[in-house]
Design a protein around this motif. Structure first.
Motif, PDB file in Angstrom:
ATOM      1  N   ASP A 150      -2.099   3.143 -15.941  1.00  0.00           N
ATOM      2  CA  ASP A 150      -2.858   1.897 -15.878  1.00  0.00           C
ATOM      3  C   ASP A 150      -2.621   0.960 -17.053  1.00  0.00           C
ATOM      4  N   PHE A 151      -1.942   1.435 -18.096  1.00  0.00           N
ATOM      5  CA  PHE A 151      -1.754   0.598 -19.284  1.00  0.00           C
ATOM      6  C   PHE A 151      -0.354  -0.016 -19.362  1.00  0.00           C
ATOM      7  N   LEU A 152       0.413   0.126 -18.302  1.00  0.00           N
ATOM      8  CA  LEU A 152       1.722  -0.522 -18.288  1.00  0.00           C
ATOM      9  C   LEU A 152       1.551  -2.034 -18.432  1.00  0.00           C
ATOM     10  N   VAL A 153       2.225  -2.608 -19.416  1.00  0.00           N
ATOM     11  CA  VAL A 153       2.093  -4.050 -19.644  1.00  0.00           C
ATOM     12  C   VAL A 153       3.140  -4.836 -18.864  1.00  0.00           C
ATOM     13  N   GLY A 154       4.062  -4.140 -18.231  1.00  0.00           N
ATOM     14  CA  GLY A 154       5.080  -4.831 -17.459  1.00  0.00           C
ATOM     15  C   GLY A 154       6.151  -3.879 -16.993  1.00  0.00           C
ATOM     16  N   MET A 155       6.955  -4.404 -16.085  1.00  0.00           N
ATOM     17  CA  MET A 155       8.108  -3.653 -15.618  1.00  0.00           C
ATOM     18  C   MET A 155       9.374  -4.316 -16.160  1.00  0.00           C
ATOM     19  N   PRO A 156      10.356  -3.521 -16.539  1.00  0.00           N
ATOM     20  CA  PRO A 156      11.596  -4.114 -17.055  1.00  0.00           C
ATOM     21  C   PRO A 156      12.223  -5.031 -16.013  1.00  0.00           C
ATOM     22  N   TYR A 157      12.778  -6.144 -16.471  1.00  0.00           N
ATOM     23  CA  TYR A 157      13.428  -7.068 -15.554  1.00  0.00           C
ATOM     24  C   TYR A 157      14.656  -6.392 -14.932  1.00  0.00           C
ATOM     25  N   GLY A 158      14.861  -6.658 -13.661  1.00  0.00           N
ATOM     26  CA  GLY A 158      16.012  -6.087 -12.965  1.00  0.00           C
ATOM     27  C   GLY A 158      15.674  -4.853 -12.162  1.00  0.00           C
ATOM     28  N   LEU A 159      14.381  -4.500 -12.086  1.00  0.00           N
ATOM     29  CA  LEU A 159      14.004  -3.336 -11.286  1.00  0.00           C
ATOM     30  C   LEU A 159      14.409  -3.524  -9.825  1.00  0.00           C
ATOM     31  N   GLY A 160      14.487  -4.770  -9.403  1.00  0.00           N
ATOM     32  CA  GLY A 160      14.888  -5.058  -8.029  1.00  0.00           C
ATOM     33  C   GLY A 160      16.303  -4.650  -7.704  1.00  0.00           C
ATOM     34  N   LEU A 161      17.116  -4.340  -8.741  1.00  0.00           N
ATOM     35  CA  LEU A 161      18.484  -3.895  -8.496  1.00  0.00           C
ATOM     36  C   LEU A 161      18.539  -2.447  -8.014  1.00  0.00           C
ATOM     37  N   LEU A 162      17.427  -1.737  -8.121  1.00  0.00           N
ATOM     38  CA  LEU A 162      17.410  -0.325  -7.713  1.00  0.00           C
ATOM     39  C   LEU A 162      17.213  -0.247  -6.204  1.00  0.00           C
ATOM     40  N   THR A 163      18.285  -0.460  -5.477  1.00  0.00           N
ATOM     41  CA  THR A 163      18.203  -0.570  -4.016  1.00  0.00           C
ATOM     42  C   THR A 163      17.958   0.765  -3.323  1.00  0.00           C
ATOM     43  N   ASN A 164      18.056   1.889  -4.045  1.00  0.00           N
ATOM     44  CA  ASN A 164      17.759   3.194  -3.447  1.00  0.00           C
ATOM     45  C   ASN A 164      16.290   3.582  -3.599  1.00  0.00           C
ATOM     46  N   LEU A 165      15.528   2.754  -4.328  1.00  0.00           N
ATOM     47  CA  LEU A 165      14.149   3.108  -4.648  1.00  0.00           C
ATOM     48  C   LEU A 165      13.285   3.170  -3.396  1.00  0.00           C
ATOM     49  N   ARG A 166      12.523   4.263  -3.268  1.00  0.00           N
ATOM     50  CA  ARG A 166      11.653   4.454  -2.118  1.00  0.00           C
ATOM     51  C   ARG A 166      10.208   4.650  -2.525  1.00  0.00           C
ATOM     52  N   THR A 167       9.964   4.998  -3.762  1.00  0.00           N
ATOM     53  CA  THR A 167       8.605   5.252  -4.224  1.00  0.00           C
ATOM     54  C   THR A 167       8.346   4.465  -5.489  1.00  0.00           C
ATOM     55  N   LEU A 168       7.270   3.678  -5.469  1.00  0.00           N
ATOM     56  CA  LEU A 168       6.832   2.953  -6.655  1.00  0.00           C
ATOM     57  C   LEU A 168       5.343   2.698  -6.509  1.00  0.00           C
ATOM     58  N   TRP A 169       4.610   3.002  -7.567  1.00  0.00           N
ATOM     59  CA  TRP A 169       3.152   2.877  -7.507  1.00  0.00           C
ATOM     60  C   TRP A 169       2.694   1.645  -8.268  1.00  0.00           C
TER      61      TRP A 169
END
Length: 752
Positions: free
Chosen positions: A657-676
């Motif tokens: 719950d304390f994540l202040v952000g996601m690294p830019y470019g996460l959208g490049l992970l085209t195999n990603l199936r799980t993200l909360w």
């Protein structure tokens, strides 16, 4: 297990070698020639493994030693090729992104390609030479055989219809339930099938015998027949057995057409009961061919099937109400059965201490009658306390593993598994007895080891793993399934006896250890699990001390805080790790050398309340497929170059719950199936396109295990019209059938 692992390893090596030939990055013609020669060598080795399996099953020590040498050589080849394949894929990925990084330009310089090709050629030649040396040293009587996926070790097993009903009191309730089904006057079909399924040793055949000899059944059916089917579901042989049971006469050698005429004549117009005991055939077509020859009996005729597989039970019985699962005995019936066998006249002894020991032994047996009967016979006639105490503490496990009546009966189920399910089942020996195995975690671990075989490149590996899991569950290798709100199985357990079976087959391949046994590992083990609570004095290195090339390390029940010092390094024996699970172990910082675990596919470092930021060096774990960060209570930052983890499929950041952000470019992970953590992501200041992509990824996670074709529910109030019209946004939605957008005040145009 050796031959199963070998066959799988050889198959994976062939797959990688084929890919290396097909993808010509940096490969000189000499390297391709070496690879093609290695392919021929591995194929030759693979062809002979079937005969080696048969000899090994006959306890041939010479073959066992040779198989171990071959396995070591194949593992070495797999490790080396995995390393090279990783490097190739990294470079191809860089080229696909049009990366002009210095290291890429250097690699594709002519001089470096030549050096790399020479080095690779030498390595591949060394692998080929080692494999050929082992192959040429094989026992001379081993011959090449064509693969037969349905081949099962021949174990003699024949059943009959007789039983002393007065001595089998512990199944009275089940007996009455099955009799009720057999006497049911349901008129939906002339001939109805009732199937009994359950674990080997539960007493399915005994129950069928009780029912077959009950006077009500004898009076109700004009004709009763008993046939033991066993492994070979041969239509002609089964017809011969049915006719012989119906006529009580030997029959002449007849052609199959003459047999079907004779069979139909014997049952025509008669209300009959046919028991088909111990069916293993899972081919519905084969069953239908037999069933079609049995339908001309009088209305009310019944067929009673016994099997270990729920799948077979459902194939044979058209109606679910006629599928009868046989369960373990409850505590009272288990004790009554043990008294009957272990003590004279079935009377409980007056020695209360002896009774206590006896009850503890019964508890260890589980609810399987065969085990209680076997143990009871072994203890009968000796009421010495010390003897019973020694048996409870020292001999119980070895008796169960070695006594001829127990594990061989259970192993029949294993022998009937296809190769890909055998290794998946045996891998489960790493879990503690009584442990609740989460389906999702197990599938991810199977995937990390390369056990999942997709029939085509469009088939999702997670769906394949789900199918494997449900197959093992239906065959009674798993029990006590746990369901979610959508009635999907999410967890299960293994019966203690089935766990013993898995361990006996795994041998030293899978080591289950405690802290005081970590220095006594067999150096040849490949998979290790540690079941102990650790303290601050514990050193991670001790877990894999003396073990080379371990591929799995799982920690269970650690629940401790551990401060790893800054000088901690993974040893060379850890460099083959595919799966690493710290089991809720808390520590202040990750080992700084974790990025050196190049083959790592599965990493679980969940439940940590100290780490604030993950090191960027983790981005070099290029093969990583699953990263579990659940309940990282203080975590604020992910690795800034996480986009480099192009093979990442599951990033579980639940309760972070304390994540202040996601690294830019996460959208490049085209195999990603799980993200909360949808809420956190939607608050980030990224373009709408990436917001939508993230939302799709997050919400699809909850549906993915259940629906191969997605329906995604997105809750957002962002203006989505221009976002959805951008083709880049659809990269993440290639498998979608429908998108439902909720809580959106902006008008959408249909573009899908």
């Amino acid at each position: 297990m050796a031959e199963v692992i070998l066959f799988d390893a050889a198959g994976k090596i062939l797959e990688v070698l084929g890919s290396l030939v097909a993808k010509e990055i940096g490969l000189a013609s000499g390297v391709k020639d070496e690879i093609r020669q290695l392919i021929d060598t591995v194929r030759t080795v693979k062809d002979i493994l079937h005969d080696a399996e048969e000899q090994h099953s006959k306890k041939n020590e010479e073959v066992a030693v040779w198989l171990q040498r071959l396995k070591d050589a194949l593992y070495d080849a797999d490790d080396l090729l995995d390393d090279y394949y990783t490097e190739f894929q990294q470079l191809r990925e860089a080229m696909n992104r049009n990366t002009l990084a210095k290291e890429v330009r250097i690699f594709f310089s002519k001089s470096n390609q030549i050096a790399f090709s020479i080095s690779m050629a030498h390595k591949i030649k060394a692998i080929k030479k080692k494999l050929e040396a082992v192959f040429n040293a094989r026992p001379i009587y081993l011959v090449e055989q064509l693969p037969d996926k349905n081949r099962v070790e021949n174990v003699e097993r024949e059943t009959h219809s007789f039983v002393h009903a007065d001595k089998v009191f512990w199944r009275d309730e089940d007996k009455n339930n099955v009799i009720r089904l057999l006497l049911d006057s349901d008129g939906r079909e002339n001939v109805l099938v009732i199937s009994i399924f359950g674990l080997g040793g539960l007493g399915k055949t005994t129950l069928a015998q009780l029912v077959y000899n009950d006077q009500n059944i004898i009076n109700h059916f004009k004709l009763r027949m008993w046939v033991c089917v066993c492994e070979d579901f041969n239509l002609k042989i089964i017809m011969e057995k049915i006719i012989k049971s119906a006529t009580r006469k030997e029959i002449e050698k007849l052609e199959i057409d003459q047999l079907q005429e004779c069979l139909r004549k014997e049952i025509n117009g008669k209300k009959y009961l046919l028991v088909l005991d111990d069916i293993w055939n899972e081919n519905p077509g084969m069953w239908d061919k037999l069933k079609n020859l049995l339908v001309n009996g009088a209305r009310g005729s019944k067929i009673l099937v016994t099997t270990r597989s729920e799948k077979i039970a459902k194939i044979t019985s058209k109606f679910s109400s006629y599928v009868y699962p046989l369960r373990d005995l409850d505590e009272n019936k288990s004790w009554s059965l043990f008294l009957q066998i272990a003590f004279e006249h079935g009377i409980e002894p007056k020695d209360s201490k002896l009774v206590t020991f006896a009850r503890e032994i019964v508890a260890k047996c589980g609810g399987v009658p065969l085990v209680r009967i076997t143990i009871g016979h072994l203890l009968y006639g000796n009421n010495n306390r010390d003897h019973w105490l020694h048996f409870r503490d020292n001999k119980m496990t070895s008796i169960i593993k070695n006594e001829s009546d127990i594990l061989p009966v259970l192993k029949l189920s294993y022998d009937h598994l296809p190769l890909h399910l055998k290794q998946c089942f045996v891998y489960c020996a790493l879990f503690p007895k009584g442990y609740k195995i989460e389906k999702q975690k197990l599938v991810y671990l199977w995937m990390a080891q390369g056990f999942l075989q997709a029939s085509n490149e469009n088939r999702c590996l997670e769906d394949v793993g789900h199918k494997y899991f449900m197959n093992l569950l239906s065959r009674s290798f798993f029990q006590d399934p746990e369901y979610d709100k959508l009635d999907n199985v999410v967890a299960c357990k293994m019966h203690d006896l089935i766990h013993d079976l898995a361990q006996s087959i795994a041998g030293f391949e899978c080591i289950v250890a405690t802290l005081d046994t970590t220095n006594r590992f067999d150096k040849r083990c490949r998979h290790v699990s540690l079941h102990s609570t650790v303290d601050s004095s514990w050193k991670f290195q001790t877990v894999v001390h003396g073990v080379t090339h371990v591929r799995t390390l799982l920690l269970f029940e650690s629940n401790a805080f551990l401060e790893l010092d800054g000088d901690f390094e993974f040893s060379s024996s850890s460099m083959s790790l595919r799966a690493l699970d710290f089991g809720e172990l808390e520590f202040k910082k990750l080992p700084r050398s974790i990025d050196k675990l190049k083959p790592l596919r599965y990493l679980n470092i969940s439940y940590n309340g100290y780490i604030v930021a993950l090191p960027n060096s983790m981005s070099r774990l290029w093969n990583l497929e699953t990263l579990d960060l659940s309940n990282y209570l203080e975590l604020k930052e992910l690795p800034r170059d996480i986009r480099k983890l192009v093979n990442l499929r599951h990033l579980t950041n639940e309760e972070c719950d304390f994540l202040v952000g996601m690294p830019y470019g996460l959208g490049l992970l085209t195999n990603l199936r799980t993200l909360w953590n949808l809420e956190t992501l939607l608050q980030m200041r990224y373009p709408e396109m990436e917001r939508l992509a993230y939302a799709l990824l997050i919400t699809s996670r909850k549906l993915r295990p259940y629906f191969p074709a997605h329906t995604i529910h997105v809750m957002t109030n962002y203006p989505l019209r221009q976002v959805l019209q951008k083709p880049e946004a659809l990269v993440f939605a290639c498998n979608l059938v429908r998108i439902n957008v909720l809580s959106c005040s902006h008008r959408l145009v249909p573009i899908l």
